[in-house]
Design a protein around this motif. Structure first.
Motif, PDB file in Angstrom:
ATOM      1  N   THR A 195       0.804  -1.223   0.000  1.00  0.00           N
ATOM      2  CA  THR A 195       0.000   0.000   0.000  1.00  0.00           C
ATOM      3  C   THR A 195       0.838   1.275   0.000  1.00  0.00           C
ATOM      4  O   THR A 195       0.379   2.319   0.448  1.00  0.00           O
ATOM      5  CB  THR A 195      -0.939   0.012   1.221  1.00  0.00           C
ATOM      6  OG1 THR A 195      -0.138  -0.086   2.411  1.00  0.00           O
ATOM      7  CG2 THR A 195      -1.940  -1.131   1.177  1.00  0.00           C
ATOM      8  N   SER A 196       2.059   1.201  -0.490  1.00  0.00           N
ATOM      9  CA  SER A 196       2.936   2.382  -0.521  1.00  0.00           C
ATOM     10  C   SER A 196       2.387   3.424  -1.490  1.00  0.00           C
ATOM     11  O   SER A 196       1.926   3.093  -2.582  1.00  0.00           O
ATOM     12  CB  SER A 196       4.340   1.989  -0.969  1.00  0.00           C
ATOM     13  OG  SER A 196       4.893   1.046  -0.101  1.00  0.00           O
ATOM     14  N   VAL A 197       2.483   4.677  -1.103  1.00  0.00           N
ATOM     15  CA  VAL A 197       1.998   5.760  -1.956  1.00  0.00           C
ATOM     16  C   VAL A 197       3.047   6.154  -2.992  1.00  0.00           C
ATOM     17  O   VAL A 197       4.248   5.993  -2.780  1.00  0.00           O
ATOM     18  CB  VAL A 197       1.603   7.011  -1.139  1.00  0.00           C
ATOM     19  CG1 VAL A 197       0.479   6.693  -0.175  1.00  0.00           C
ATOM     20  CG2 VAL A 197       2.799   7.606  -0.417  1.00  0.00           C
ATOM     21  N   SER A 198       2.582   6.677  -4.103  1.00  0.00           N
ATOM     22  CA  SER A 198       3.461   7.295  -5.090  1.00  0.00           C
ATOM     23  C   SER A 198       3.802   8.689  -4.570  1.00  0.00           C
ATOM     24  O   SER A 198       2.953   9.368  -3.984  1.00  0.00           O
ATOM     25  CB  SER A 198       2.730   7.407  -6.431  1.00  0.00           C
ATOM     26  OG  SER A 198       3.532   8.048  -7.382  1.00  0.00           O
ATOM     27  N   THR A 199       5.034   9.107  -4.766  1.00  0.00           N
ATOM     28  CA  THR A 199       5.475  10.396  -4.241  1.00  0.00           C
ATOM     29  C   THR A 199       6.474  11.022  -5.203  1.00  0.00           C
ATOM     30  O   THR A 199       6.652  10.537  -6.320  1.00  0.00           O
ATOM     31  CB  THR A 199       6.061  10.224  -2.819  1.00  0.00           C
ATOM     32  OG1 THR A 199       6.258  11.512  -2.229  1.00  0.00           O
ATOM     33  CG2 THR A 199       7.347   9.445  -2.825  1.00  0.00           C
ATOM     34  N   ILE A 256      12.745   0.682  -5.532  1.00  0.00           N
ATOM     35  CA  ILE A 256      11.879   1.772  -5.993  1.00  0.00           C
ATOM     36  C   ILE A 256      12.126   1.995  -7.479  1.00  0.00           C
ATOM     37  O   ILE A 256      13.168   1.619  -8.019  1.00  0.00           O
ATOM     38  CB  ILE A 256      12.134   3.090  -5.230  1.00  0.00           C
ATOM     39  CG1 ILE A 256      13.579   3.585  -5.432  1.00  0.00           C
ATOM     40  CG2 ILE A 256      11.794   2.931  -3.747  1.00  0.00           C
ATOM     41  CD1 ILE A 256      13.834   4.993  -4.899  1.00  0.00           C
ATOM     42  N   VAL A 257      11.166   2.609  -8.121  1.00  0.00           N
ATOM     43  CA  VAL A 257      11.337   3.076  -9.494  1.00  0.00           C
ATOM     44  C   VAL A 257      11.264   4.591  -9.455  1.00  0.00           C
ATOM     45  O   VAL A 257      10.450   5.169  -8.734  1.00  0.00           O
ATOM     46  CB  VAL A 257      10.281   2.470 -10.449  1.00  0.00           C
ATOM     47  CG1 VAL A 257       8.869   2.887 -10.080  1.00  0.00           C
ATOM     48  CG2 VAL A 257      10.591   2.833 -11.892  1.00  0.00           C
ATOM     49  N   VAL A 258      12.149   5.239 -10.197  1.00  0.00           N
ATOM     50  CA  VAL A 258      12.168   6.698 -10.314  1.00  0.00           C
ATOM     51  C   VAL A 258      11.908   7.034 -11.780  1.00  0.00           C
ATOM     52  O   VAL A 258      12.472   6.409 -12.678  1.00  0.00           O
ATOM     53  CB  VAL A 258      13.518   7.280  -9.852  1.00  0.00           C
ATOM     54  CG1 VAL A 258      13.512   8.805  -9.949  1.00  0.00           C
ATOM     55  CG2 VAL A 258      13.849   6.831  -8.435  1.00  0.00           C
ATOM     56  N   GLY A 292      11.565  16.533  -7.976  1.00  0.00           N
ATOM     57  CA  GLY A 292      10.150  16.358  -8.301  1.00  0.00           C
ATOM     58  C   GLY A 292       9.857  15.130  -9.144  1.00  0.00           C
ATOM     59  O   GLY A 292       8.737  14.954  -9.620  1.00  0.00           O
ATOM     60  N   ALA A 293      10.846  14.242  -9.312  1.00  0.00           N
ATOM     61  CA  ALA A 293      10.630  13.014 -10.082  1.00  0.00           C
ATOM     62  C   ALA A 293       9.686  12.083  -9.330  1.00  0.00           C
ATOM     63  O   ALA A 293       9.784  11.925  -8.114  1.00  0.00           O
ATOM     64  CB  ALA A 293      11.959  12.321 -10.344  1.00  0.00           C
ATOM     65  N   THR A 294       8.784  11.466 -10.054  1.00  0.00           N
ATOM     66  CA  THR A 294       7.863  10.496  -9.460  1.00  0.00           C
ATOM     67  C   THR A 294       8.631   9.252  -9.039  1.00  0.00           C
ATOM     68  O   THR A 294       9.528   8.792  -9.743  1.00  0.00           O
ATOM     69  CB  THR A 294       6.778  10.105 -10.479  1.00  0.00           C
ATOM     70  OG1 THR A 294       6.038  11.274 -10.822  1.00  0.00           O
ATOM     71  CG2 THR A 294       5.841   9.042  -9.931  1.00  0.00           C
ATOM     72  N   THR A 295       8.272   8.699  -7.888  1.00  0.00           N
ATOM     73  CA  THR A 295       8.909   7.476  -7.395  1.00  0.00           C
ATOM     74  C   THR A 295       7.956   6.702  -6.491  1.00  0.00           C
ATOM     75  O   THR A 295       7.085   7.292  -5.849  1.00  0.00           O
ATOM     76  CB  THR A 295      10.231   7.775  -6.647  1.00  0.00           C
ATOM     77  OG1 THR A 295      10.856   6.546  -6.302  1.00  0.00           O
ATOM     78  CG2 THR A 295      10.024   8.620  -5.424  1.00  0.00           C
ATOM     79  N   PHE A 296       8.120   5.393  -6.473  1.00  0.00           N
ATOM     80  CA  PHE A 296       7.362   4.529  -5.579  1.00  0.00           C
ATOM     81  C   PHE A 296       8.013   3.148  -5.532  1.00  0.00           C
ATOM     82  O   PHE A 296       8.751   2.771  -6.438  1.00  0.00           O
ATOM     83  CB  PHE A 296       5.891   4.412  -6.004  1.00  0.00           C
ATOM     84  CG  PHE A 296       5.675   4.080  -7.452  1.00  0.00           C
ATOM     85  CD1 PHE A 296       5.673   2.762  -7.905  1.00  0.00           C
ATOM     86  CD2 PHE A 296       5.458   5.095  -8.375  1.00  0.00           C
ATOM     87  CE1 PHE A 296       5.461   2.465  -9.240  1.00  0.00           C
ATOM     88  CE2 PHE A 296       5.246   4.800  -9.706  1.00  0.00           C
ATOM     89  CZ  PHE A 296       5.247   3.483 -10.146  1.00  0.00           C
ATOM     90  N   PRO A 297       7.753   2.367  -4.465  1.00  0.00           N
ATOM     91  CA  PRO A 297       8.282   1.012  -4.376  1.00  0.00           C
ATOM     92  C   PRO A 297       7.659   0.099  -5.434  1.00  0.00           C
ATOM     93  O   PRO A 297       6.483   0.260  -5.781  1.00  0.00           O
ATOM     94  CB  PRO A 297       7.882   0.556  -2.970  1.00  0.00           C
ATOM     95  CG  PRO A 297       7.724   1.824  -2.203  1.00  0.00           C
ATOM     96  CD  PRO A 297       7.141   2.791  -3.198  1.00  0.00           C
ATOM     97  N   VAL A 298       8.461  -0.855  -5.924  1.00  0.00           N
ATOM     98  CA  VAL A 298       7.980  -1.791  -6.954  1.00  0.00           C
ATOM     99  C   VAL A 298       8.474  -3.212  -6.696  1.00  0.00           C
ATOM    100  O   VAL A 298       9.478  -3.419  -6.031  1.00  0.00           O
ATOM    101  CB  VAL A 298       8.429  -1.370  -8.378  1.00  0.00           C
ATOM    102  CG1 VAL A 298       7.783  -0.079  -8.802  1.00  0.00           C
ATOM    103  CG2 VAL A 298       9.934  -1.286  -8.486  1.00  0.00           C
TER     104      VAL A 298
END
Length: 112
Positions: A11-15, A46-48, A88-94
């Motif tokens: 349930t990790s958020v995108s940030t 994570i993916v950036v 400001g790059a989008t990132t979240f766990p994957v």
């Protein structure tokens, strides 16, 4: 090849990143929101800049539950390349291809 236990959260958020990430090095960086992100000594991926020409996966850790600092263990993870990322790059766990491959390898060793 040695296997490493990795951490996950469903349930990790995108940030977004809060600073530029240079194309080289493993300097820590911060993100805006770490709600439900894994933390502790086990690394996670994570993916950036997902779905862009600059997409990069990184193996990282995060020390404490509320800590927005991301500690980079390995750049260019899971077949990606280390590239520069703007603030400001989008990132979240994957979940990665490596995760699936290692799980598949383990289950293929089981006997019924």
């Amino acid at each position: 090849m040695a296997k490493t236990r990795r951490n996950y959260s469903g349930t990790s958020v995108s940030t977004t990143t809060q600073s530029q990430i240079l194309a080289t090095g493993t300097n820590p960086f911060t993100v805006q929101d770490v709600t439900n992100w894994p933390y502790g000594s086990e690394p996670f991926t994570i993916v950036v800049d997902p779905e862009t020409a600059s997409e990069e996966k990184m193996l990282v850790t995060r020390t404490n539950i509320g800590d927005p600092q991301i500690n980079v263990v390995e750049r260019a993870f899971d077949g990606t390349s280390a590239v520069e990322h703007a603030n400001g790059a989008t990132t979240f766990p994957v979940f990665t291809a490596l995760d699936a491959d290692e799980a598949n390898e383990l289950t293929s060793m089981w006997e019924s």
